[in-house]
Design a protein around this motif. Sequence first.
Motif, PDB file in Angstrom:
ATOM      1  N   HIS A 208      17.288  -6.980  -5.720  1.00  0.00           N
ATOM      2  CA  HIS A 208      15.949  -7.085  -4.918  1.00  0.00           C
ATOM      3  C   HIS A 208      15.753  -5.797  -4.082  1.00  0.00           C
ATOM      4  O   HIS A 208      16.661  -5.251  -3.371  1.00  0.00           O
ATOM      5  CB  HIS A 208      16.098  -8.365  -3.759  1.00  0.00           C
ATOM      6  CG  HIS A 208      16.223  -9.590  -4.560  1.00  0.00           C
ATOM      7  ND1 HIS A 208      16.659 -10.793  -3.844  1.00  0.00           N
ATOM      8  CD2 HIS A 208      15.853 -10.077  -5.769  1.00  0.00           C
ATOM      9  CE1 HIS A 208      16.682 -11.847  -4.536  1.00  0.00           C
ATOM     10  NE2 HIS A 208      16.027 -11.454  -5.789  1.00  0.00           N
ATOM     11  N   VAL A 209      14.738  -5.389  -4.189  1.00  0.00           N
ATOM     12  CA  VAL A 209      14.137  -4.124  -3.405  1.00  0.00           C
ATOM     13  C   VAL A 209      13.110  -4.539  -2.408  1.00  0.00           C
ATOM     14  O   VAL A 209      12.042  -5.152  -2.731  1.00  0.00           O
ATOM     15  CB  VAL A 209      13.671  -2.979  -4.282  1.00  0.00           C
ATOM     16  CG1 VAL A 209      13.670  -1.931  -3.548  1.00  0.00           C
ATOM     17  CG2 VAL A 209      14.637  -2.780  -5.644  1.00  0.00           C
ATOM     18  N   VAL A 210      13.358  -4.443  -1.091  1.00  0.00           N
ATOM     19  CA  VAL A 210      12.678  -5.201  -0.136  1.00  0.00           C
ATOM     20  C   VAL A 210      11.807  -4.117   0.450  1.00  0.00           C
ATOM     21  O   VAL A 210      12.244  -2.792   0.714  1.00  0.00           O
ATOM     22  CB  VAL A 210      13.543  -5.550   0.968  1.00  0.00           C
ATOM     23  CG1 VAL A 210      12.629  -6.331   1.978  1.00  0.00           C
ATOM     24  CG2 VAL A 210      14.437  -6.862   0.449  1.00  0.00           C
ATOM     25  N   HIS A 211      10.410  -4.457   0.718  1.00  0.00           N
ATOM     26  CA  HIS A 211       9.358  -3.761   1.059  1.00  0.00           C
ATOM     27  C   HIS A 211       8.497  -4.243   2.051  1.00  0.00           C
ATOM     28  O   HIS A 211       8.330  -5.510   2.194  1.00  0.00           O
ATOM     29  CB  HIS A 211       8.580  -2.991   0.150  1.00  0.00           C
ATOM     30  CG  HIS A 211       9.138  -2.359  -1.055  1.00  0.00           C
ATOM     31  ND1 HIS A 211       9.584  -2.709  -2.086  1.00  0.00           N
ATOM     32  CD2 HIS A 211       9.155  -1.183  -1.500  1.00  0.00           C
ATOM     33  CE1 HIS A 211      10.245  -2.165  -2.910  1.00  0.00           C
ATOM     34  NE2 HIS A 211      10.065  -0.987  -2.471  1.00  0.00           N
ATOM     35  N   TYR A 212       7.883  -3.525   3.196  1.00  0.00           N
ATOM     36  CA  TYR A 212       6.979  -4.238   4.131  1.00  0.00           C
ATOM     37  C   TYR A 212       5.472  -3.727   4.009  1.00  0.00           C
ATOM     38  O   TYR A 212       5.444  -2.342   3.366  1.00  0.00           O
ATOM     39  CB  TYR A 212       7.658  -4.140   5.471  1.00  0.00           C
ATOM     40  CG  TYR A 212       7.327  -2.577   6.286  1.00  0.00           C
ATOM     41  CD1 TYR A 212       6.242  -2.523   7.158  1.00  0.00           C
ATOM     42  CD2 TYR A 212       8.156  -1.630   6.010  1.00  0.00           C
ATOM     43  CE1 TYR A 212       5.914  -1.296   7.757  1.00  0.00           C
ATOM     44  CE2 TYR A 212       7.828  -0.563   6.612  1.00  0.00           C
ATOM     45  CZ  TYR A 212       6.926  -0.277   7.250  1.00  0.00           C
ATOM     46  OH  TYR A 212       6.415   0.812   8.228  1.00  0.00           O
ATOM     47  N   ASN A 213       4.641  -4.313   4.309  1.00  0.00           N
ATOM     48  CA  ASN A 213       3.351  -4.026   4.393  1.00  0.00           C
ATOM     49  C   ASN A 213       2.949  -2.867   5.421  1.00  0.00           C
ATOM     50  O   ASN A 213       2.770  -3.143   6.589  1.00  0.00           O
ATOM     51  CB  ASN A 213       2.209  -5.195   4.390  1.00  0.00           C
ATOM     52  CG  ASN A 213       0.849  -4.750   4.214  1.00  0.00           C
ATOM     53  OD1 ASN A 213       0.578  -3.619   4.281  1.00  0.00           O
ATOM     54  ND2 ASN A 213       0.186  -6.041   3.880  1.00  0.00           N
ATOM     55  N   SER A 214       3.238  -1.520   5.087  1.00  0.00           N
ATOM     56  CA  SER A 214       2.926  -0.424   6.059  1.00  0.00           C
ATOM     57  C   SER A 214       1.446  -0.077   5.886  1.00  0.00           C
ATOM     58  O   SER A 214       1.130   0.690   6.892  1.00  0.00           O
ATOM     59  CB  SER A 214       3.742   0.763   5.404  1.00  0.00           C
ATOM     60  OG  SER A 214       3.524   1.163   4.242  1.00  0.00           O
ATOM     61  N   GLU A 215       0.782  -0.816   5.345  1.00  0.00           N
ATOM     62  CA  GLU A 215      -0.685  -0.485   5.321  1.00  0.00           C
ATOM     63  C   GLU A 215      -1.615  -1.173   6.518  1.00  0.00           C
ATOM     64  O   GLU A 215      -2.271  -1.018   7.182  1.00  0.00           O
ATOM     65  CB  GLU A 215      -1.466  -0.633   4.141  1.00  0.00           C
ATOM     66  CG  GLU A 215      -3.038  -0.247   3.865  1.00  0.00           C
ATOM     67  CD  GLU A 215      -3.338  -0.629   2.477  1.00  0.00           C
ATOM     68  OE1 GLU A 215      -4.137  -1.552   2.392  1.00  0.00           O
ATOM     69  OE2 GLU A 215      -2.794   0.102   1.409  1.00  0.00           O
TER      70      GLU A 215
ATOM     71  N   PRO B 227       2.779  -2.125  11.775  1.00  0.00           N
ATOM     72  CA  PRO B 227       3.511  -0.714  12.076  1.00  0.00           C
ATOM     73  C   PRO B 227       5.162  -0.635  11.740  1.00  0.00           C
ATOM     74  O   PRO B 227       5.402   0.375  11.475  1.00  0.00           O
ATOM     75  CB  PRO B 227       3.586  -0.705  13.603  1.00  0.00           C
ATOM     76  CG  PRO B 227       3.458  -2.328  14.176  1.00  0.00           C
ATOM     77  CD  PRO B 227       2.647  -2.760  12.943  1.00  0.00           C
ATOM     78  N   ASN B 228       5.759  -1.701  11.352  1.00  0.00           N
ATOM     79  CA  ASN B 228       6.973  -1.819  11.029  1.00  0.00           C
ATOM     80  C   ASN B 228       7.768  -3.208  10.743  1.00  0.00           C
ATOM     81  O   ASN B 228       6.529  -3.942  10.696  1.00  0.00           O
ATOM     82  CB  ASN B 228       7.980  -1.435  12.384  1.00  0.00           C
ATOM     83  CG  ASN B 228       7.961  -2.312  13.458  1.00  0.00           C
ATOM     84  OD1 ASN B 228       7.908  -3.534  13.383  1.00  0.00           O
ATOM     85  ND2 ASN B 228       7.381  -1.579  14.546  1.00  0.00           N
ATOM     86  N   VAL B 229       8.663  -3.276   9.930  1.00  0.00           N
ATOM     87  CA  VAL B 229       9.119  -4.279   9.221  1.00  0.00           C
ATOM     88  C   VAL B 229       9.341  -5.449  10.220  1.00  0.00           C
ATOM     89  O   VAL B 229       9.239  -6.800   9.583  1.00  0.00           O
ATOM     90  CB  VAL B 229      10.277  -3.977   8.314  1.00  0.00           C
ATOM     91  CG1 VAL B 229      11.625  -3.650   9.242  1.00  0.00           C
ATOM     92  CG2 VAL B 229      10.674  -5.259   7.427  1.00  0.00           C
ATOM     93  N   SER B 230       9.794  -5.117  11.483  1.00  0.00           N
ATOM     94  CA  SER B 230      10.078  -6.400  12.351  1.00  0.00           C
ATOM     95  C   SER B 230       8.752  -6.990  12.657  1.00  0.00           C
ATOM     96  O   SER B 230       8.883  -8.181  13.180  1.00  0.00           O
ATOM     97  CB  SER B 230      10.738  -5.591  13.712  1.00  0.00           C
ATOM     98  OG  SER B 230       9.871  -4.804  14.251  1.00  0.00           O
ATOM     99  N   VAL B 231       7.620  -6.446  12.467  1.00  0.00           N
ATOM    100  CA  VAL B 231       6.533  -7.185  12.849  1.00  0.00           C
ATOM    101  C   VAL B 231       5.859  -7.826  11.448  1.00  0.00           C
ATOM    102  O   VAL B 231       5.534  -9.135  11.259  1.00  0.00           O
ATOM    103  CB  VAL B 231       5.124  -6.177  13.199  1.00  0.00           C
ATOM    104  CG1 VAL B 231       3.919  -6.856  13.240  1.00  0.00           C
ATOM    105  CG2 VAL B 231       5.616  -5.607  14.614  1.00  0.00           C
ATOM    106  N   ALA B 232       5.947  -7.060  10.450  1.00  0.00           N
ATOM    107  CA  ALA B 232       5.535  -7.582   9.052  1.00  0.00           C
ATOM    108  C   ALA B 232       6.213  -8.752   8.582  1.00  0.00           C
ATOM    109  O   ALA B 232       5.758  -9.698   8.055  1.00  0.00           O
ATOM    110  CB  ALA B 232       5.875  -6.216   8.012  1.00  0.00           C
ATOM    111  N   ILE B 233       7.698  -8.890   8.950  1.00  0.00           N
ATOM    112  CA  ILE B 233       8.243 -10.037   8.434  1.00  0.00           C
ATOM    113  C   ILE B 233       7.753 -11.380   9.044  1.00  0.00           C
ATOM    114  O   ILE B 233       8.202 -12.319   8.153  1.00  0.00           O
ATOM    115  CB  ILE B 233       9.757  -9.947   8.984  1.00  0.00           C
ATOM    116  CG1 ILE B 233      10.690 -10.774   7.995  1.00  0.00           C
ATOM    117  CG2 ILE B 233      10.154  -9.957  10.126  1.00  0.00           C
ATOM    118  CD1 ILE B 233      12.195 -10.465   8.203  1.00  0.00           C
ATOM    119  N   HIS B 234       7.014 -11.492   9.848  1.00  0.00           N
ATOM    120  CA  HIS B 234       6.503 -12.732  10.271  1.00  0.00           C
ATOM    121  C   HIS B 234       5.008 -13.014   9.858  1.00  0.00           C
ATOM    122  O   HIS B 234       4.478 -14.118  10.113  1.00  0.00           O
ATOM    123  CB  HIS B 234       6.467 -12.724  12.001  1.00  0.00           C
ATOM    124  CG  HIS B 234       7.955 -12.731  12.562  1.00  0.00           C
ATOM    125  ND1 HIS B 234       8.678 -13.553  12.705  1.00  0.00           N
ATOM    126  CD2 HIS B 234       8.373 -11.632  13.188  1.00  0.00           C
ATOM    127  CE1 HIS B 234       9.704 -13.355  13.201  1.00  0.00           C
ATOM    128  NE2 HIS B 234       9.512 -11.877  13.848  1.00  0.00           N
TER     129      HIS B 234
END
Length: 341
Positions: free
Chosen positions: A136-143, A146-153
């Motif tokens: 598994h290669v994990v990415h967050y919506n950087s568009e 601001p960061n993965v801690s926000v995107a994960i929710h």
Amino acid sequence: MFPALIFLQVWSQTVAASDAPHWSYDEGPHGQKHWQNTYPDCGFQSQSPINIQTDSVQYDPNLLPIDPEGYRAPGNLFTILNNGHTVQISLPETMSIHGLPHVYSSVQMHLHWGSKGQVGGSEHQVDGHAFAAELHVVHYNSEKYPNVSVAIHQPDGLAVLGIFLETGKAVNKAYDHILNHLDDIKYAEQEIQIQPFDVRELLPAHLGHYFLYNGSLTTPPCYQSVQWVVFHQPVRISIGQLERLQKSLYVTPEGKIPEVPLVNNFRALQHLNQRVIYSSFDLESSGYSAGEIVAIIFGVLLGCAGLFLAGWIVAKRIREQRMEEQKGVVFTSSTRRAISD
């Protein structure tokens, strides 16, 4: 990048490690059947992994091939960690994927596997078939975030590439960049820094054929914020490489007795419920891209030409041999007449 790296460490140590509240893959009180008692999202209706039933997949011709950027030359040092549940490799945000509705920047990658002598070890399955392991290669919506801690929710916060691993005879040198370091992180909470390597080589050769669906993290807290991209083409590693993965790591920290092997770290299949699985390729067709079809046709034509040429050469030699035989017969007859005269 700094906030994302901080969150990566927090995620590793609180979500995917052995810190309280504890969770595990086994059948005990902290096993996956009880995850939802502590992590309510684990009991929601759009969970992962799933069995991808190809007869119910919907083909979407508008889906684009996944286009990795920065994968071949990541630049920064990687941190490889035994978090008590898997081997996890941190990735820089300079790595990203395109082809989905948004740009997603990388966070980390990790593996799921079974145990020696057991069939399967992947989390996702295709038509009931489990593969030997899964990356598994994990990415967050950087568009958007601001960061993965926000995107994960967020519902569109994460995108995870799922790569099936199956065994073959040849060693896959790309995966040795990970497997060669397992002895340095045998026990939970151990980590080391390693030189960056070409992550693209860990993925299938063709990134245009994949399944797409909305799901969740496959470990607590099971947030339903993942757009899953599960590639149709598996990657091969050797049996020896798989066995190294199955025998090298422990769930327990160093010095803790008994030492518990880190195996069977995959979640049970979850119900699809009302979700739709899309495919970027037409399962009703041959399954080959236009370039592959052209290559196959060219190969067939070349093979036919080769057979024709070989047949022509054989026929020519047969004709020449017969002509020589006929000349020999004429010569013999002429000689006999000359002697009799």
